[in-house]
Scaffold this active site. Structure first.
Site, PDB file in Angstrom:
ATOM      1  N   GLN A 159       0.841  -1.205   0.000  1.00  0.00           N
ATOM      2  CA  GLN A 159       0.000   0.000   0.000  1.00  0.00           C
ATOM      3  C   GLN A 159       0.873   1.250   0.000  1.00  0.00           C
ATOM      4  OE1 GLN A 159      -3.257  -0.215  -0.316  1.00  0.00           O
ATOM      5  NE2 GLN A 159      -3.608   1.994  -0.343  1.00  0.00           N
ATOM      6  N   VAL A 165      -6.198   6.794  -3.372  1.00  0.00           N
ATOM      7  CA  VAL A 165      -5.469   5.680  -2.762  1.00  0.00           C
ATOM      8  C   VAL A 165      -5.274   5.998  -1.288  1.00  0.00           C
ATOM      9  CG1 VAL A 165      -3.327   4.358  -2.742  1.00  0.00           C
ATOM     10  CG2 VAL A 165      -4.264   5.155  -4.917  1.00  0.00           C
ATOM     11  N   SER A 167      -5.800   1.666   4.612  1.00  0.00           N
ATOM     12  CA  SER A 167      -6.473   0.922   3.544  1.00  0.00           C
ATOM     13  C   SER A 167      -7.186  -0.308   4.084  1.00  0.00           C
ATOM     14  CB  SER A 167      -5.461   0.481   2.486  1.00  0.00           C
ATOM     15  OG  SER A 167      -6.062  -0.395   1.561  1.00  0.00           O
ATOM     16  N   HIS A 204      -7.842  -2.801   2.396  1.00  0.00           N
ATOM     17  CA  HIS A 204      -7.242  -3.976   1.768  1.00  0.00           C
ATOM     18  C   HIS A 204      -6.310  -4.706   2.729  1.00  0.00           C
ATOM     19  CE1 HIS A 204      -8.691  -3.709  -2.389  1.00  0.00           C
ATOM     20  NE2 HIS A 204      -8.653  -2.397  -2.232  1.00  0.00           N
ATOM     21  N   ASP A 234     -11.639  -5.421  -4.776  1.00  0.00           N
ATOM     22  CA  ASP A 234     -12.022  -4.644  -5.952  1.00  0.00           C
ATOM     23  C   ASP A 234     -12.439  -5.643  -7.017  1.00  0.00           C
ATOM     24  OD1 ASP A 234     -11.206  -2.390  -4.597  1.00  0.00           O
ATOM     25  OD2 ASP A 234      -9.239  -2.309  -5.559  1.00  0.00           O
ATOM     26  N   GLU A 248     -16.172   4.744  -5.810  1.00  0.00           N
ATOM     27  CA  GLU A 248     -15.534   3.516  -6.280  1.00  0.00           C
ATOM     28  C   GLU A 248     -16.588   2.415  -6.411  1.00  0.00           C
ATOM     29  OE1 GLU A 248     -12.163   2.365  -3.930  1.00  0.00           O
ATOM     30  OE2 GLU A 248     -11.009   4.158  -4.440  1.00  0.00           O
ATOM     31  N   HIS A 300     -15.403  -1.288  -5.336  1.00  0.00           N
ATOM     32  CA  HIS A 300     -14.809  -1.604  -4.037  1.00  0.00           C
ATOM     33  C   HIS A 300     -15.889  -2.073  -3.063  1.00  0.00           C
ATOM     34  CE1 HIS A 300     -11.658  -0.764  -0.817  1.00  0.00           C
ATOM     35  NE2 HIS A 300     -12.760  -1.000  -0.109  1.00  0.00           N
TER      36      HIS A 300
END
Length: 292
Positions: A174, A200, A206, A208, A215, A261, A264
């Site tokens: 990241q 980002v 994040s 993630h 995504d 997004e 996402h």
């Protein structure tokens, strides 16, 4: 029988009545004191075991004892037989609800301990993506139902059907993504980092890294153009049934701080996903709602 005898009999009867009342009261008192009380307000039948604990930098105060945390089961009808996935789509509690953003970051050393492969990773040469077990299995169920609904069709513009492009990312990866985005906005000078952060997330901020989001789309790369695809509409309207939310909606950018997004999706479990859908709240709003 004279009056004295009658009085004596009445006194004896009264004595025995009082005696039995005292004995009955004593038995009741002993039963009450020595029988364990059963708290039925907090019973959670078949509670699923916890899979993981987020790092020490995870937000310390989880929302608890709030009306929306009184878990109940939402059940939905599916075209496919998803009974084997039910426990993954519908976990009890708020283990997967953690708020992760710029103000609530994960420790750089945090790595989920239950990552498994994502079956529907796009087959274009990229590494097989991974998610935490419950999120990955719930996502697998989503794709099975999406196929039944005809949403995994191959998009002529990309040659790919609906598939996962990115899931778990390490803190260091990241960091690389964020640094590259800052470079792209270098012409903005001091505002380059601020501009980059709308697209980002900062390292640690994040989702993630949590292994709870992915995504997914059917276009060449992540772009708002995906919102016009039938598959995107289906995901937006049905993802909560599988325990997912559209994390960064178009009408919540001022709250999330992240641009729209449509690709996402974040796993929180069916109960909370359904409640957010019913209330029309993004995760930041729902988090605040639970803590009121």
């Amino acid at each position: 029988m004279n009056q004295q005898q009658k009085t004596s009999i009445i006194i004896k009867i009264g004595f025995f009545v009082i005696f039995f009342i005292i004995i009955a009261f004593f038995i009741f008192l002993m039963t009450t004191l020595f029988t364990p009380a059963k708290d039925i307000t907090n019973e959670e039948p078949n509670k699923e075991p916890s899979n993981d604990t987020l790092a020490s930098s995870e937000p310390a105060t989880q929302p608890t004892n709030q009306p929306d945390n009184q878990w109940k089961s939402y059940e939905y009808d599916f075209a496919a037989d998803l009974s084997a996935y039910e426990k993954y789509m519908n976990p009890q509690g708020d283990e997967y609800l953690t708020l992760i953003n710029t103000e609530n970051r994960l420790d750089e050393n945090y790595v989920p301990n239950d990552l498994i492969n994502v079956t529907n990773t796009r087959k274009d040469g990229r590494n097989t993506q991974q998610l935490r077990e419950y999120a990955a299995k719930a996502l697998e169920a989503l794709f099975i139902e999406a196929e039944k609904a005809g949403m995994t069709y191959v998009n002529p513009s990309s040659g790919y059907g609906l598939s996962v492009m990115s899931a778990y990312r390490s803190y260091s990866y990241q960091q690389t993504l964020f640094s590259n985005k800052v470079k792209q906005y270098s012409s903005y000078g001091d505002d380059a980092e601020k501009m980059a952060a709308t697209e980002v997330q900062y390292p640690g901020a994040s989702e993630h890294q949590s292994g709870l989001c992915c995504d997914m789309h059917n276009i060449p790369s992540a772009d708002t153009a995906f919102a016009s695809q039938e598959a995107a509409t289906w995901l937006k309207n049905n993802c909560y049934k599988f325990g997912f939310i559209l994390r960064y909606p178009e009408d919540k950018t001022d709250i999330t701080g992240i641009s729209f997004e449509p690709w996402h999706f974040r796993y929180v479990g069916r109960y909370h996903a359904t409640r957010m859908n019913e209330l029309g709240l993004c995760l930041e709003e729902y988090w605040a709602h639970l803590k009121k």
